[in-house]
Design an enzyme around this catalytic site. Structure first.
Site, PDB file in Angstrom:
ATOM      1  N   THR A  20     108.423  17.195 -53.539  1.00  0.00           N
ATOM      2  CA  THR A  20     107.048  16.797 -53.236  1.00  0.00           C
ATOM      3  C   THR A  20     106.257  16.453 -54.484  1.00  0.00           C
ATOM      4  OG1 THR A  20     107.028  18.170 -51.245  1.00  0.00           O
ATOM      5  CG2 THR A  20     104.895  17.556 -52.137  1.00  0.00           C
ATOM      6  N   SER A  69     114.371  18.485 -51.963  1.00  0.00           N
ATOM      7  CA  SER A  69     115.135  19.678 -52.341  1.00  0.00           C
ATOM      8  C   SER A  69     115.942  20.243 -51.183  1.00  0.00           C
ATOM      9  CB  SER A  69     114.221  20.759 -52.924  1.00  0.00           C
ATOM     10  OG  SER A  69     113.407  21.343 -51.934  1.00  0.00           O
ATOM     11  N   THR A 102     109.899  22.303 -53.298  1.00  0.00           N
ATOM     12  CA  THR A 102     109.611  23.711 -53.028  1.00  0.00           C
ATOM     13  C   THR A 102     110.536  24.339 -51.987  1.00  0.00           C
ATOM     14  OG1 THR A 102     107.939  23.111 -51.379  1.00  0.00           O
ATOM     15  CG2 THR A 102     107.185  23.456 -53.650  1.00  0.00           C
ATOM     16  N   ASP A 103     111.190  23.535 -51.148  1.00  0.00           N
ATOM     17  CA  ASP A 103     111.970  24.116 -50.049  1.00  0.00           C
ATOM     18  C   ASP A 103     113.122  24.979 -50.543  1.00  0.00           C
ATOM     19  OD1 ASP A 103     110.352  23.113 -48.081  1.00  0.00           O
ATOM     20  OD2 ASP A 103     111.634  21.409 -47.601  1.00  0.00           O
TER      21      ASP A 103
END
Length: 338
Positions: A20, A69, A102-103
């Site tokens: 992101t 990610s 971030t995942d």
């Protein structure tokens, strides 16, 4: 791309992997924070969008991946760890910052924490909103990550995750909210904060990592397959059998509460362990330890408990442990140490 700055500044390598923080909204969704395409902005452009970075460090940027990610695989994770280790081994690099989605950031951070044998600061950061969103958080997070990586007090603390002005240890941190800017938290608390552009520390980590770790990315060619099965009502053994069928050497059971095993799965676990597939009990709730033999006879079954590691980290630690030992007692000793 290198940014010309004062030659006395720390030299920081920025590794871009997408996510992101490298995302942008469509023209029809201008300002949106949820509707966007990830991994479209280059690492060089990320640097150019944060002018304050030049005052902190001499920066060199590279694009290792340009992916969401969620698309990280074990193969890509190994590639990331090898590249970070290579950068840390260089005399012209004082620290590394990884811009990451971030995942799966917590998984990549934990893997680097265990496998990159360097005392130099390694910091991961990302964003919950793309750069085109109103009040985008990526620029501030990147600025703070570089500030932490460039500060001498950050050395020897293991791999760090810097998000929303907080500094977390890779051992503990997890993404706990799907959208908020304070999406990352640690059950034992953050290590510190970024205050007025510099790290301020409040606690230290005692479990081994980086230089003290027995795992070395230079000696790991591939990771053994480890599966994860999350608990829910009315579970079936077929979920576990499916992992065995594709060659999983261990299965992480993300149990209720303290790693509880339903009565109807207990004979299944005993059977799988007897056949050579390790069962690792952890909790699906995200915090708190799983106690050996407390709600399930791990000694009789031959299963392993993950202490307070959440399911994603338990999977990685089990895979790394399996590169060293095939015995349940050896795996348990690894979980007890880390």
């Amino acid at each position: 791309m290198a940014t010309p700055t004062n030659s006395s500044q720390p030299r920081i390598a920025l590794v871009g992997t997408g996510g992101t923080i490298a995302g942008a909204g469509r023209p029809s969704d201008a300002g949106a924070s949820a509707a966007y395409q990830s991994a479209v902005v280059s690492t060089s452009d990320l640097l150019a969008g944060v002018p304050g970075l030049a005052a902190l460090a001499r920066l060199q940027a590279e694009q290792l991946f340009q992916i969401d990610s969620a698309d990280f695989t074990d193969t890509r994770l190994l590639q990331l760890a090898r590249r970070v280790a290579e950068l840390c081994a260089r005399d012209d690099v004082d620290g590394v910052v990884v811009a990451h989605g971030t995942d799966t950031m917590e998984e990549s951070a934990y893997f680097l924490h265990l496998t990159v044998r360097s005392g130099k600061p390694i910091v991961l950061t990302g964003s919950m909103r793309p750069g085109t969103a109103l009040a985008a958080d990526g620029p501030a997070n990147l600025l703070h990550a570089v500030a932490v990586a460039a500060h001498p007090s950050s050395s020897g603390r293991g791999v760090l995750v810097v998000m929303n002005e907080q500094i977390h240890s890779a051992r503990d941190v997890a993404k706990v909210h799907s959208m908020r800017l304070d999406a990352f938290a640690s059950p034992h608390g953050a290590l510190g904060l970024v205050v007025e552009g510099a790290p301020r520390w409040y606690r230290a980590l005692t479990r081994p990592h980086t230089m003290q770790s027995e795992f070395d990315i230079g000696a790991i060619d591939a990771l053994p397959l480890v599966g994860v099965v999350s608990s829910h009502g009315n579970m079936r053994r077929e979920s576990y059998d499916a992992w065995v069928a594709v060659g999983a050497r261990a299965i992480v059971h993300a149990g209720f509460g303290g790693g509880t095993v339903p009565e109807y799965l207990k004979p299944v676990f005993r059977e799988l362990c007897a056949r050579g597939t390790h069962i690792v009990r952890c909790s699906r709730v995200g915090a708190g330890p799983v106690i050996r033999n407390a709600s399930f006879d791990d000694d009789a079954c031959g299963s392993v408990v993950a202490d307070d590691q959440n399911p994603p980290r338990a999977r990685l630690l089990a895979a790394l442990a399996l590169t060293l030992t095939q015995e349940a007692a050896g795996l348990q000793a690894v979980f007890d140490r880390y």
